[in-house]
Scaffold this active site. Structure first.
Site, PDB file in Angstrom:
ATOM      1  N   GLU A 285     130.456  67.265  37.200  1.00 23.58           N
ATOM      2  CA  GLU A 285     129.585  68.450  37.272  1.00 23.58           C
ATOM      3  C   GLU A 285     128.860  68.666  35.948  1.00 23.58           C
ATOM      4  OE1 GLU A 285     129.743  73.274  37.959  1.00 23.58           O
ATOM      5  OE2 GLU A 285     131.411  72.075  38.693  1.00 23.58           O
TER       6      GLU A 285
ATOM      7  N   ARG B  43     138.016  82.500  37.437  1.00 22.71           N
ATOM      8  CA  ARG B  43     138.555  82.210  38.775  1.00 22.71           C
ATOM      9  C   ARG B  43     140.078  82.285  38.768  1.00 22.71           C
ATOM     10  NH1 ARG B  43     137.191  80.477  43.910  1.00 22.71           N
ATOM     11  NH2 ARG B  43     134.975  80.247  43.523  1.00 22.71           N
TER      12      ARG B  43
ATOM     13  N   GLU C 225     138.035  72.726  48.189  1.00 20.49           N
ATOM     14  CA  GLU C 225     139.069  73.085  47.208  1.00 20.49           C
ATOM     15  C   GLU C 225     140.263  73.840  47.789  1.00 20.49           C
ATOM     16  OE1 GLU C 225     136.792  74.183  43.204  1.00 20.49           O
ATOM     17  OE2 GLU C 225     135.786  74.942  44.980  1.00 20.49           O
TER      18      GLU C 225
END
Length: 1346
Positions: free
Chosen positions: A819, A897, A1278
């Protein structure tokens, strides 16, 4: 080298022709380079890119090919799988090579091995697929009807990071005796092959569990296989072998054809290395920079390949391969009386877990002895058995016994330099002799041992009195050692409890390790020496009793400690909801459609970045990286590099035409280090040369001088130095003080969660091609983030983004690792290409990739939890510390997160979470599937387990009581709507028969002292959306051409997750045309601009909605022509619109509505919706070694209305196995100086085929539409990963049962991963007490917990 040539006489100076065949075609190489591998030759010289480079050390199997040769001494054809990355081309004279391209293709005809893996959904990213195909193909060439165990053995040397292995085994089970088609008569309900293993009476009528239909498979017809080339057969039979010589400017390869010549050459070149399989020398040359000017290859010498049965045993020539030795010993065990085969069985037990099939097929038994590895699996057996070795030189031979005088030091033997090992005699055992062998490694299959042992005891006939004893250990010193003192003390003693006590305390004294020893794990290694002896003691006791001797009876609850591990063939069930009745056959949405690239991946025709053919004038780049964790650069000397062959130029910070500033959000990185380095692996510069080998050699020649600064490596060091990035995030709800006052009990705890390497099979790779005008640059790259790559390359080159086109066809896996960190490489390659105005390529080697690119963040959590007597949790205060590394990268979002998942799925009234970002001198950690969520939830499951243990209650009861319900508020004040977690929980309980299993586990644990079973059920609730709200957008571009074909482009990249397949399914439904008319070529920045990274599990939601939007626009434009001509075809309508000058191209766009959260006010919507799931797992732990077996797992996952059940179930299983690695297996070791010690599959273990649960059930929750995403589906990439923690907590449950046997109860700390070492040390008993750890601070450890 010239000197050498002069000395070798005329016969040895000219090079010979190397003749071999590839896929039936003859290859004559007149300039064979002894250092070139078959893999490089196939990919670069022959243009056959189907065979992949995954690790270059024979540890992943991506490069597997089949070799075939005629053996004159047996007059038989031999077919065997090998690792092309280790096979020198010089070893292939008169050999036929078969690659994945040679057995079938999409255009010609698929081989059944290729067809089945694709159609059974066994290929996701596809990078490992050709190697797996070739392993299976080689097995079938030798045995067209293998047993399931043969198949499992064939795959021991292959790894896959995407699928979770289940569909690959399922596909290939159809070739085995157990799994072949019955022709429709096998089961009461029709075909035996409907992918239905186990009885499924509870599967509802409109649920399906058939993901493929084996009746559609082409049968395997052995008569249709590629034949051994007739010309090669006549060459092999007719040619009198003659000596061969090949040379390069560094190395000469000599292949003598008789023993005398071999001995003469060894006399002449005593320092020469003898190479048979190249499984050791290949690694030394590649990774340890060793150079061997002379290599002797004894492949043609009959005496070294002979097997002779004598009166005393079996003599194996030193060049016999381990596979050959295994076959001979198995035959002997089958035919000889049992008392003679004790030693053979011990050797076979070690061979079962020795490397992978590809290595065993070429590695020689002599090489294994002469390498003299201190952790050799076989040498302890040879030593304990007193094997005899025949050594020879040109003046004569001698026989030595393999005892403690044979190894004279680390990797040294008593052989004189000019001597060679001719043969080894493995003796028959005697009637009163018992032999056992043991090995403990982090992973059972294809792994290097931690401790290995072999033990032999001989009794006075008719008694239990010890007459002779040998205890041999590997991994306990710099050589394989004999515990002579202990063995001496036991002579003349009776085999009873007293002898055991004496042996244990004596071994603990005799086998000591320095606390700083390489490999670490000191207490564990010492405990293993005692545990192995104890297992041997019990095994011999049992055998003595079976012989009728009056010895102490073995307690029934001790029996399981003597059992050897034999894996069961895994079975599985997959359950999903059928599409509604009446759905059009052409509408494939909701059907288990095959991944669109699967067939190409199985034939090697799918093109990955490094498979792109070389461009005209293309050059190769190698990186120059820091060897210090924190230092100032004083000087860089590139003079030696500039003198290297093939050198073109160096690239350093001064060569960057634009900005040297880089970094994802904080811009706190540089493209190339300027004056300071802040981690080992920090990129300082690069060398460009004509080939990869030349670039890498030149890069190693660059000399850098540093002034070292004090590094910070671990989280604890960062906390002590208060080395944090800002901001420190906090989420708080309710009143903590009040909560803790109301609580009946308060407990505190800590947990450390290790990092994880992405281990995508395809490492980072970039090809940069300058286009010659206006500074245009085309970049082919394996990345999840084309737009960010475009942006940062443009900044580094100092040009506008519109001059840079980034193109991504597919990736061989990504998992978050591509990413942002893929851009480290892309920018450097682009700068080099811009400087030289020539195409430049770089594919990182596995060890470089692991060193440079970072991985999942290690986390340290501290918690304080308040709860009532009823088990209800009412207050939680948790602090998270993540090891961020040397730049911020995405770490703030990762921590956010983690905080958003700090309660996992449990409702807590008063809660506070804080997140600290530790600035350290490690390579920057980054995104990885789950993105902080798994670490946040893992700490939550740790404190809820502690609560259950302190109350003495079943953990599932405490979990269920605290579970959220519909309408609850999260700590960040989001209301839970469409809540299905309770349904998932109840279905998981019933499908796994949880309560019955719990009773069975408790019974098992009462009946077994040294093995324990454990059971756990774990929920997960994963929020779907990028937490940075601006990223929740996507674009698509759809063209309809006048022939009716559709070209689709969108902003997402394909990394194996099936995104392109799903997008085509969406377009097919909206446009109402079959999938066959729609094509996706690639993802590129010049078709869809400003794309978000393919990440956060949201790509199907975002890009699917954009594709739908574009297709609806086109539908609207075509509507008038459909109305005018309702009976017309799609092509008629398209043509009519074109002639009417209507645009047949449309852009689609989508942004997720109503998102946005404010940390200051703790308000707003963080997530669009949640994916829910529950898993129950059962394990069995060996309390003496710490090894565990995954017995069964049941997963229930809410994926809404599945767009493609085959792909979604593949994602669930793949994520689960990756999580299994994270929580039970994968360990990154760093030295106290910040050097990564685990840099490849040899030392870093991801799950293998043998790690999947023996029984695996995956059920997609039915009737759970999600109105927040495309066609009522849900994200799936995920969310399932965390469910693997059910295995971790099942292990913890089993450890609790073991501790209870030693009188220890209550909560205890178990860090992740639950490695064999941690499990064994936690199962406290009489043996661990004899091996206490050294006091921290009194020594410098080999590795530190970062």
């Amino acid at each position: 080298m010239r000197e050498l040539d002069r000395n070798m006489g005329d016969k040895e100076t000219c090079a010979d022709e190397l003749i071999f065949f590839v896929n039936g075609k003859k290859v004559v190489e007149t300039n064979a380079d002894p250092e070139m591998t078959l893999l490089t030759y196939l990919r670069r010289k022959l243009g056959l890119p189907g065979t992949k480079l995954g690790c270059a050390e024979g540890g992943c199997g991506a490069c597997t090919v089949m070799l075939s040769k005629y053996q004159p001494y047996t007059q038989q054809l031999l077919h065997y799988a090998v690792n092309a990355c280790l096979a020198p081309i010089c070893s292939l004279h008169l050999v036929a090579v078969t690659t994945v391209e040679g057995i079938g293709s999409v255009a010609r005809r698929l081989h059944p091995v290729q067809e089945r893996i694709a159609k059974a959904h066994g290929s996701q990213c596809g990078f490992c697929t050709p190697g797996i195909v070739m392993s299976m193909y080689a097995l079938l060439r030798n045995n067209p009807t293998p047993k399931a165990t043969d198949m499992e053995e064939a795959f021991q040397g292959n790894l896959c990071r995407c699928t979770g292995y289940r569909p690959i085994l399922e596909a290939y089970k159809t070739f085995t005796m157990e799994g072949r088609c019955c022709g429709g008569w096998g089961q009461k309900n029709g075909c035996c092959m409907t992918n239905e293993n186990g009885d499924n009476e509870d599967v509802d009528m409109n649920s399906a569990s058939m993901l493929f239909n084996a009746v559609d498979f082409a049968p395997l017809d052995p008569t249709q296989e590629v034949i051994f080339p007739p010309e090669l057969m006549s060459l092999s039979k007719s040619q009198k072998t003659h000596s061969l010589r090949f040379h390069s400017n560094r190395t000469v390869w000599l292949q003598p054809d008789n023993l005398d010549e071999f001995l003469h050459l060894k006399w002449k070149h005593p320092e020469a290395r003898v190479v048979v399989g190249n499984t050791e020398v290949g690694i030394e040359v590649k990774f340890k920079n060793m150079l061997y000017p002379v290599i002797l290859a004894p492949a043609f010498i009959p005496e070294l390949h002979r097997v002779i049965h004598t009166e005393d045993g079996i003599v194996f020539g030193a060049a016999c391969t381990l596979s050959q030795m295994e076959a001979v010993l198995k035959q002997a065990v089958a035919t000889l009386p049992p008392h003679q085969t004790e030693v053979f069985l011990a050797v076979l037990e070690q061979l079962r877990w020795f490397a992978g099939q590809q290595i065993r097929n070429v590695a020689a038994v002599g090489g294994n002895i002469m390498t003299a590895s201190p952790i050799s699996d076989l040498n302890p057996v040879f030593m304990a058995a007193g094997c005899k070795l025949t050594l020879i030189d040109k003046d004569g031979s001698r026989v030595v016994q393999m005892d403690d005088n044979f190894f004279v030091g680390y990797r040294k033997t008593l052989l004189r330099p000019q001597e060679i090992l001719l043969s080894i005699e493995i003796p028959y055992s005697t009637r009163n002799q018992f032999v056992s062998a043991f090995k403990q490694s982090p992973r059972r299959e294809d792994d290097i041992s931690i401790v290995t042992a072999a033990m032999s005891v001989t009794f006075v006939p008719g008694t239990n009195i010890v007459e002779d004893m040998k205890l041999s250990y590997g991994g306990m010193a710099a050589t394989t050692v004999l515990a002579k003192n202990t063995a001496r003390k036991l002579l003349g003693r009776c085999w009873e409890e007293e002898l055991l006590e004496e042996a244990s305390s004596s071994l603990a004294e005799e086998l000591t390790l320095d606390p700083s020893v390489p490999g670490g794990m000191v207490s564990y290694r010492k405990t293993l020496t005692l545990s192995f002896f104890y297992k041997f003691y019990l095994t011999v006791l049992q055998k003595l009793r079976q012989q009728g001797l009056n010895v102490e009876e073995l307690r029934s609850d001790f029996l399981s400690a003597t059992e050897l591990y034999h894996p069961e063939t895994p079975s599985s069930v997959q359950i999903y909801q059928e599409v509604p009745e009446g759905q059009n056959q052409d509408d494939v949405l909701g059907r288990p459609m095959m991944h669109l690239s699967a067939l190409k991946q199985a034939t090697g025709e799918a093109v990955y970045c490094d498979d792109i053919p070389l461009f005209e004038n293309e050059l190769y780049l190698a990186l120059v990286t820091s060897s210090k964790a924190h230092a100032r650069i004083l000087s860089i000397d590139s003079s030696a590099a500039e003198q290297s062959p093939g050198f073109v130029c160096c690239v350093f910070a001064d060569d960057i035409p634009g900005s040297n500033i880089a970094g994802k959000i904080a811009h706190d990185e540089t493209v190339l280090a300027d004056s300071q380095v802040t981690c080992v692996g920090h990129i300082i510069g690069a060398v460009v040369a004509d080939t990869q080998l030349h670039a890498q050699r030149a890069a190693k020649a660059i000399r850098i001088q540093y002034e070292e600064l004090q590094p910070i490596i671990t989280i604890q060091e960062a906390i002590a130095a208060q080395s944090f990035y800002q901001p420190i995030r906090t989420i708080q709800k309710g009143d903590l003080e009040v909560g803790f006052k109301q609580a009946d009990h308060i407990l505190e705890g800590k947990m450390h969660i290790g990092g994880q390497e992405h281990f995508y099979l395809e490492t980072n790779v970039t090809v940069a091609v300058p286009r010659g005008e206006d500074d245009e640059m085309e970049i082919f790259v394996s990345t999840q983030n084309p737009s960010e790559t475009q942006c940062l390359v443009a900044e580094a080159l100092g040009i506008p983004a519109n001059r840079v086109a980034v193109r991504v066809k597919r990736m061989g896996g990504g998992f978050g690792g591509k990413e942002s960190r893929s851009i480290l490489l892309s920018t450097v390659v682009a700068v080099a290409a811009h400087k030289l105005q020539q195409p430049v390529r770089c594919m990182l080697d596995r060890d470089e990739d692991m060193l440079i690119t970072g991985g999942r963040h290690p986390f340290y959590g501290k918690y304080k939890v308040g709860f009532l007597k009823s088990g209800k949790i009412i207050a939680l205060d948790v602090s998270y510390y993540s090891n961020v590394g040397n730049s911020l990268d995405l770490s703030l979002s990762v921590m956010e997160r983690a905080l958003f998942h700090m309660e996992n799925s449990y409702s807590i009234a008063n809660v506070r979470g804080r997140g600290f970002l530790c600035r350290t001198n490690l390579p920057s950690n980054t995104a990885f599937r789950g993105f902080g969520g798994p670490q946040g939830m893992m700490i939550a499951e740790s404190w809820i387990t502690d609560v259950a243990q302190s109350l003495g209650w079943p953990a599932d009861k405490v979990r269920r009581m605290n579970l959220y319900v519909q309408g609850d508020l999260t700590p960040y004040n989001q209301v839970l709507e469409q809540f299905t977690l309770d349904r998932c929980w109840d279905e998981c309980l019933s499908r796994s028969e949880y309560q019955q299993r719990r009773a069975a586990v408790e019974l098992y644990n009462r009946q077994n002292r040294w093995t324990k079973r454990g059971l756990a059920i774990i929920p997960t609730m994963f929020g779907i959306s990028f937490t940075a709200s601006f990223l929740n957008q996507a674009g698509a571009l759809v063209h309809i051409y006048t022939d009716g074909s559709v070209l689709l482009t969108h902003g997402g990249t394909e990394m194996g997750q099936g995104l392109h397949t799903k997008m085509i399914q969406v377009a097919s439904r909206v446009l109402g045309v079959p999938c066959s008319k729609i094509h996706i070529s690639e993802t590129s920045t010049n078709t869809v601009p400003n794309t978000s990274p393919t990440a956060a599990s949201a790509s199907s939601d975002l890009n699917g909605a954009a594709v739908k939007n574009a297709c609806l626009i086109l539908n609207k434009r075509l509507e008038p022509y459909k109305s005018k001509n309702p009976k017309g075809s799609w092509e008629d309508w398209v043509k009519a619109a074109y002639f009417d000058r209507v645009s047949l191209s449309a852009n689609g766009f989508y942004k997720t509505p109503d998102l946005g959260y404010d940390f200051d006010t703790n308000s707003g919507r963080v997530f669009n919706y949640y994916s829910y799931g529950v898993a129950s797992s059962e394990v069995e732990v060996d309390c003496l070694t710490g090894a565990h077996k995954n017995l069964s797992t049941t997963i229930v996952m809410d994926v809404g209305v599945s767009l493609n059940p085959a792909i979604d179930i593949g994602q669930v299983e793949g994520a689960f196995m990756q999580g299994l690695g994270l929580f039970t297996l994968e360990e990154l070791h760093y030295s106290p100086q910040g050097v990564l010690l685990t840099r490849g599959p040899g030392s870093y273990k991801i799950p293998a085929f043998g790690d999947i649960p023996t029984r695996l059930t995956v059920s997609l929750l039915r009737d759970a539409p999600n109105d927040k995403a495309i066609f009522a589906s849900k994200a799936v990439g995920e969310p399932p990963l965390f469910l693997a923690s059910s295995v971790f907590f099942a292990i913890k449950d089993a450890i609790s049962a073991a501790r209870a046997e030693s009188g220890i109860t209550g909560p205890f700390r178990l860090d992740s991963p639950a490695s064999a070492e941690r499990i064994r040390n936690a199962c406290s008993d009489r043996f661990t007490k004899l091996c206490p750890p050294a006091e921290p601070g009194t020594f410098r450890p080999w590795s530190v917990q970062v």
